[in-house]
Design a protein around this motif. Structure first.
Motif, PDB file in Angstrom:
ATOM      1  N   GLU A   1     -52.304 -22.806  19.152  1.00 49.84           N
ATOM      2  CA  GLU A   1     -51.383 -21.722  19.500  1.00 49.84           C
ATOM      3  C   GLU A   1     -50.322 -22.264  20.443  1.00 49.84           C
ATOM      4  OE1 GLU A   1     -53.819 -17.553  19.422  1.00 49.84           O
ATOM      5  OE2 GLU A   1     -54.127 -18.824  21.168  1.00 49.84           O
ATOM      6  N   ARG A   2     -49.204 -21.519  20.486  1.00 50.18           N
ATOM      7  CA  ARG A   2     -48.121 -21.907  21.391  1.00 50.18           C
ATOM      8  C   ARG A   2     -47.309 -20.671  21.734  1.00 50.18           C
ATOM      9  NH1 ARG A   2     -43.867 -26.252  19.317  1.00 50.18           N
ATOM     10  NH2 ARG A   2     -45.867 -27.163  18.731  1.00 50.18           N
ATOM     11  N   GLY A   3     -46.927 -20.566  23.020  1.00 50.05           N
ATOM     12  CA  GLY A   3     -46.119 -19.426  23.439  1.00 50.05           C
ATOM     13  C   GLY A   3     -46.253 -19.210  24.929  1.00 50.05           C
ATOM     14  N   SER A   4     -45.665 -18.115  25.431  1.00 51.07           N
ATOM     15  CA  SER A   4     -45.814 -17.779  26.844  1.00 51.07           C
ATOM     16  C   SER A   4     -47.131 -17.043  27.043  1.00 51.07           C
ATOM     17  CB  SER A   4     -44.651 -16.895  27.297  1.00 51.07           C
ATOM     18  OG  SER A   4     -44.720 -15.627  26.639  1.00 51.07           O
ATOM     19  N   HIS A   5     -47.477 -16.810  28.289  1.00 49.37           N
ATOM     20  CA  HIS A   5     -48.726 -16.132  28.601  1.00 49.37           C
ATOM     21  C   HIS A   5     -48.772 -14.756  27.935  1.00 49.37           C
ATOM     22  CE1 HIS A   5     -52.128 -14.687  30.979  1.00 49.37           C
ATOM     23  NE2 HIS A   5     -51.387 -13.641  31.378  1.00 49.37           N
ATOM     24  N   GLU A   6     -47.699 -13.994  28.071  1.00 47.44           N
ATOM     25  CA  GLU A   6     -47.681 -12.646  27.498  1.00 47.44           C
ATOM     26  C   GLU A   6     -47.740 -12.694  25.974  1.00 47.44           C
ATOM     27  OE1 GLU A   6     -45.656 -13.778  29.778  1.00 47.44           O
ATOM     28  OE2 GLU A   6     -46.272 -12.619  31.553  1.00 47.44           O
ATOM     29  N   GLU A   7     -46.992 -13.602  25.359  1.00 53.65           N
ATOM     30  CA  GLU A   7     -46.982 -13.702  23.898  1.00 53.65           C
ATOM     31  C   GLU A   7     -48.364 -14.036  23.360  1.00 53.65           C
ATOM     32  OE1 GLU A   7     -42.383 -15.366  23.382  1.00 53.65           O
ATOM     33  OE2 GLU A   7     -44.092 -16.744  23.317  1.00 53.65           O
ATOM     34  N   LEU A   8     -49.036 -14.953  23.989  1.00 51.89           N
ATOM     35  CA  LEU A   8     -50.358 -15.367  23.505  1.00 51.89           C
ATOM     36  C   LEU A   8     -51.394 -14.277  23.708  1.00 51.89           C
ATOM     37  CD1 LEU A   8     -50.394 -19.091  24.715  1.00 51.89           C
ATOM     38  CD2 LEU A   8     -50.014 -18.228  22.394  1.00 51.89           C
ATOM     39  N   LEU A   9     -51.262 -13.504  24.787  1.00 49.02           N
ATOM     40  CA  LEU A   9     -52.195 -12.387  24.981  1.00 49.02           C
ATOM     41  C   LEU A   9     -52.010 -11.341  23.891  1.00 49.02           C
ATOM     42  CD1 LEU A   9     -52.256 -11.742  28.856  1.00 49.02           C
ATOM     43  CD2 LEU A   9     -54.046 -12.746  27.424  1.00 49.02           C
ATOM     44  N   ARG A  10     -50.727 -11.082  23.530  1.00 47.44           N
ATOM     45  CA  ARG A  10     -50.477 -10.084  22.481  1.00 47.44           C
ATOM     46  C   ARG A  10     -51.055 -10.515  21.131  1.00 47.44           C
ATOM     47  NH1 ARG A  10     -45.380  -9.526  25.148  1.00 47.44           N
ATOM     48  NH2 ARG A  10     -44.417 -10.967  23.671  1.00 47.44           N
ATOM     49  N   ARG A  11     -51.081 -11.812  20.868  1.00 48.67           N
ATOM     50  CA  ARG A  11     -51.648 -12.305  19.597  1.00 48.67           C
ATOM     51  C   ARG A  11     -53.162 -12.137  19.536  1.00 48.67           C
ATOM     52  NH1 ARG A  11     -48.475 -18.111  19.030  1.00 48.67           N
ATOM     53  NH2 ARG A  11     -46.358 -17.268  19.209  1.00 48.67           N
ATOM     54  N   ASP A  12     -53.784 -12.046  20.720  1.00 42.33           N
ATOM     55  CA  ASP A  12     -55.234 -11.878  20.808  1.00 42.33           C
ATOM     56  C   ASP A  12     -55.975 -12.974  20.024  1.00 42.33           C
ATOM     57  OD1 ASP A  12     -57.511 -10.651  21.769  1.00 42.33           O
ATOM     58  OD2 ASP A  12     -57.699  -9.324  20.021  1.00 42.33           O
ATOM     59  N   GLY A  13     -55.522 -14.191  20.229  1.00 39.71           N
ATOM     60  CA  GLY A  13     -56.155 -15.321  19.546  1.00 39.71           C
ATOM     61  C   GLY A  13     -57.025 -16.129  20.490  1.00 39.71           C
ATOM     62  N   ARG A  14     -56.948 -17.449  20.340  1.00 41.88           N
ATOM     63  CA  ARG A  14     -57.831 -18.331  21.116  1.00 41.88           C
ATOM     64  C   ARG A  14     -57.484 -18.296  22.605  1.00 41.88           C
ATOM     65  NH1 ARG A  14     -59.179 -23.487  17.256  1.00 41.88           N
ATOM     66  NH2 ARG A  14     -59.298 -22.289  15.311  1.00 41.88           N
ATOM     67  N   TYR A  15     -56.208 -18.235  22.938  1.00 36.42           N
ATOM     68  CA  TYR A  15     -55.826 -18.177  24.342  1.00 36.42           C
ATOM     69  C   TYR A  15     -56.368 -16.906  24.981  1.00 36.42           C
ATOM     70  CZ  TYR A  15     -52.993 -17.995  28.584  1.00 36.42           C
ATOM     71  OH  TYR A  15     -52.586 -17.915  29.894  1.00 36.42           O
ATOM     72  N   ALA A  16     -56.235 -15.791  24.311  1.00 35.93           N
ATOM     73  CA  ALA A  16     -56.743 -14.514  24.848  1.00 35.93           C
ATOM     74  C   ALA A  16     -58.253 -14.594  25.058  1.00 35.93           C
ATOM     75  CB  ALA A  16     -56.402 -13.368  23.901  1.00 35.93           C
ATOM     76  N   ALA A  17     -58.941 -15.294  24.150  1.00 42.04           N
ATOM     77  CA  ALA A  17     -60.391 -15.450  24.312  1.00 42.04           C
ATOM     78  C   ALA A  17     -60.713 -16.297  25.543  1.00 42.04           C
ATOM     79  CB  ALA A  17     -60.984 -16.092  23.062  1.00 42.04           C
ATOM     80  N   LEU A  18     -59.911 -17.329  25.781  1.00 45.45           N
ATOM     81  CA  LEU A  18     -60.121 -18.166  26.968  1.00 45.45           C
ATOM     82  C   LEU A  18     -59.866 -17.371  28.250  1.00 45.45           C
ATOM     83  CD1 LEU A  18     -58.414 -21.488  25.781  1.00 45.45           C
ATOM     84  CD2 LEU A  18     -60.864 -21.107  26.108  1.00 45.45           C
TER      85      LEU A  18
END
Length: 601
Positions: free
Chosen positions: A572-589
């Motif tokens: 994944e790649r993006g800003s903190h807010e963008e990655l949270l909205r995607r609810d992907g691996r970053y959001a899980a971390l």
């Protein structure tokens, strides 16, 4: 791979040339050939003076005393005294010059090995025990001291003395000379066998010394002592060291005694030769052969006794040189190691560094067997921008950070600084451009000021204090009894983890690099200390291109862009807010960190 397991194969030998190791050893002395030529002249002069004394003795016994020529007797006696004085003067000068040359050669070897190790890639040191590296520099080069300081000169001196003495013996009586040299080939054969035996034992002895040095370095460091005592292993460590030391005792005794009886036999035979000469001269006289005068007989025995010392020494020197070859081979193994990361022939030097970093389709593997650690990484960090790299353990985060300062080189694609491949930059530009603060903070056993000045040797006291203030560590240093002159202790054990990190940050601030790599710089700290250190990091990051490798995500929320690695690839790649909205691996971390936060506070 340990250094003793390096696959080093000597080149094929040419029957008409000396072994490659010998030629290489001789090249070490090439810069000092002028001084060595002077030593050769002194050796030659000393040998000629030495063989003159028996001839003077013969004249005393055959002419001066029988004929009652007092003046001639006084002159000959004075000549014998002068030869002794001249020999002593020549010997002192010879020792001074040869020892100086030998020590310079050892200095050159130590420096060459140290410089070679400084150029080795980080991977070499992750595979090699520190004690073994130290053993090569200290024990192996130290063990060669006798060879490079005295053995070479002793070889020339004794060889010259033997040749001059044999010529003088032939001049006195060729028949007695043949009797004296009858067993010489047997002596040479014995000494060569002893030399080969000692060489094998020496190789094993040096490996054992390296193993002991590694044990001492690891177990007697601050970390080793703490681990040994807290695990209750002090007694077992002592027992293990005693066993290693016992092996070394056995090898030392075997090395000292190898061929000792055979070499003693040579000494006994050589010492008995005067009796053989008197016996041979007596038989010749009784059989009606040519008579040998008393003066000639005494002079010949005197020469033969003079031949004994350099001949035995020459044989022993041959044994020592064969033994020393084992030490030279171990040193040459290090000097012959391939340096993976080298400066290009025509390096690019950047006078002005903006700090843009690009990873262009980057691949990296530690070796062919382990498979790719990074694959197809494409990321651009604008000058002054910030990038955070997160992901599970083993995803390749730290490896990616090591590619920027060229601790490793990519195996595919490229990493650029201001559009220039980092492999094309000169080392000075790269060192000025990139500063690294890692989780493993290393401090020298020196004062606080000296540790900070390591980044900038000419830094003033005011600059050091300003850097410490920016890193929020000045007040603590100032409260210490010795202030900036306080010794930090081995690896900085007089300071807490957070204090050491802030010292490392102050050191990097002092260097003032335009690109900053933070490799999990706060992951080993508690939440409270992490907050204080993070404030220092924020001050350090201001206006710089920053690449942050993070395990805890609380430190990367404000990054311009965040890259999530998984299995060495960009997940994944993006800003903190963008990655949270995607609810992907970053959001899980992030959710994982939130759940763990109460336990770590």
């Amino acid at each position: 791979m340990k250094p003793d397991a390096i696959n080093w194969t000597p080149p094929p030998k040419d029957a008409n040339r000396p072994p490659a190791e010998v030629r290489r050893i001789l090249r070490l002395f090439r810069p000092y050939r002028g001084r060595l030529a002077l030593v050769g002249l002194l050796v030659g002069a000393s040998s000629l003076v030495s063989v003159a004394s028996p001839f003077l003795l013969r004249e005393i016994l055959d002419t001066a005393i029988p004929q009652g020529r007092t003046g001639l007797l006084s002159l000959l006696a004075l000549g014998m005294i002068l030869t002794a004085v001249m020999n002593s003067v020549f010997g002192v000068l010879q020792t001074l010059i040869s020892t100086t040359v030998g020590q310079r050669v050892m200095h050159d070897l130590r420096t060459a090995v140290y410089a070679q190790l400084q150029r080795m890639p980080l991977a070499f040191f992750t595979r090699t025990r520190t004690g073994e590296v130290q053993s090569r520099i200290a024990n192996d080069i130290g063990g060669m001291q006798a060879t490079v300081t005295s053995t070479a000169t002793s070889l020339v001196s004794n060889l010259t003395a033997v040749i001059a003495t044999v010529v003088a013996m032939l001049a006195l009586d060729w028949r007695l000379t043949l009797v004296s040299l009858l067993l010489l080939p047997v002596f040479v054969w014995i000494s060569r066998r002893v030399g080969r035996e000692r060489k094998k034992i020496t190789t094993r002895r040096q490996k054992q010394m390296a193993a002991m040095a590694a044990t001492v370095t690891e177990s007697l460091s601050v970390s080793g002592i703490l681990l040994g005592r807290t695990m209750g292993r002090a007694d077992s460590l002592t027992k293990g060291f005693a066993e290693e030391s016992e092996k070394l005792v056995d090898l030392e005794v075997r090395s000292s005694m190898a061929g000792r009886w055979r070499m003693s036999t040579i000494g006994i035979v050589m010492a008995a030769m005067p009796a053989v000469i008197y016996w041979a001269a007596g038989l010749a006289l009784q059989s009606g052969g040519p008579a040998v005068s008393i003066g000639t007989l005494v002079a010949f025995v005197s020469l033969q006794q003079g031949l004994f010392r350099p001949a035995v020494s020459l044989l022993s020197t041959g044994v020592d040189m064969q033994t020393s070859l084992a030490l030279f081979q171990r040193i040459f193994e290090y000097l012959d190691l391939d340096v993976d990361i080298t400066e290009p022939e025509n390096p690019v030097r950047l006078e002005t560094i903006r700090g843009e970093i690009r990873f262009e389709d980057v691949d990296f593997s530690y070796d062919e067997k382990s498979g790719p650690t990074l694959s197809g990484i494409d990321v651009t960090v604008p000058a002054g921008g910030s990038l955070a790299v997160v992901g599970p353990t083993g995803s390749g985060k730290s490896t990616l950070s090591h590619l920027v300062p060229r601790l490793y080189d990519v195996t595919g694609g490229r990493v650029t600084l201001d559009g220039v491949d980092v492999r094309d930059l000169d080392f000075d530009t790269l060192a000025r451009a990139v500063g690294v603060v890692s989780q493993e903070t290393y401090l020298f056993h020196a004062s606080v000021a000296d540790n900070l000045r390591f980044a900038k040797p000419d830094a003033t006291d005011a600059e050091i204090e300003a850097a410490a203030r920016a890193a929020q560590i000045h007040d603590h240093i100032a409260s210490l009894p010795d202030g900036y002159d306080t010794l930090v202790g081995e690896r900085g054990y007089r300071f807490s983890g957070g204090e050491k990190q802030r010292l490392a940050i102050a050191r990097t601030i002092l260097r003032d690099p335009p690109v900053l790599v933070l490799d999990e710089a706060t992951s080993a700290l508690d939440t409270r200390t992490e907050f204080a250190v993070q404030e220092a990091i924020d001050a350090l990051s201001e206006g710089r291109t920053t690449i942050t490798i993070a395990h805890r995500l609380s430190t990367v929320r404000d990054a311009d862009q965040i890259v999530v690695l998984d299995g060495g690839r960009t997940a994944e790649r993006g800003s903190h807010e963008e990655l949270l909205r995607r609810d992907g691996r970053y959001a899980a971390l992030v959710r994982r960190d939130t759940q763990l936060a109460p336990a770590t506070s």
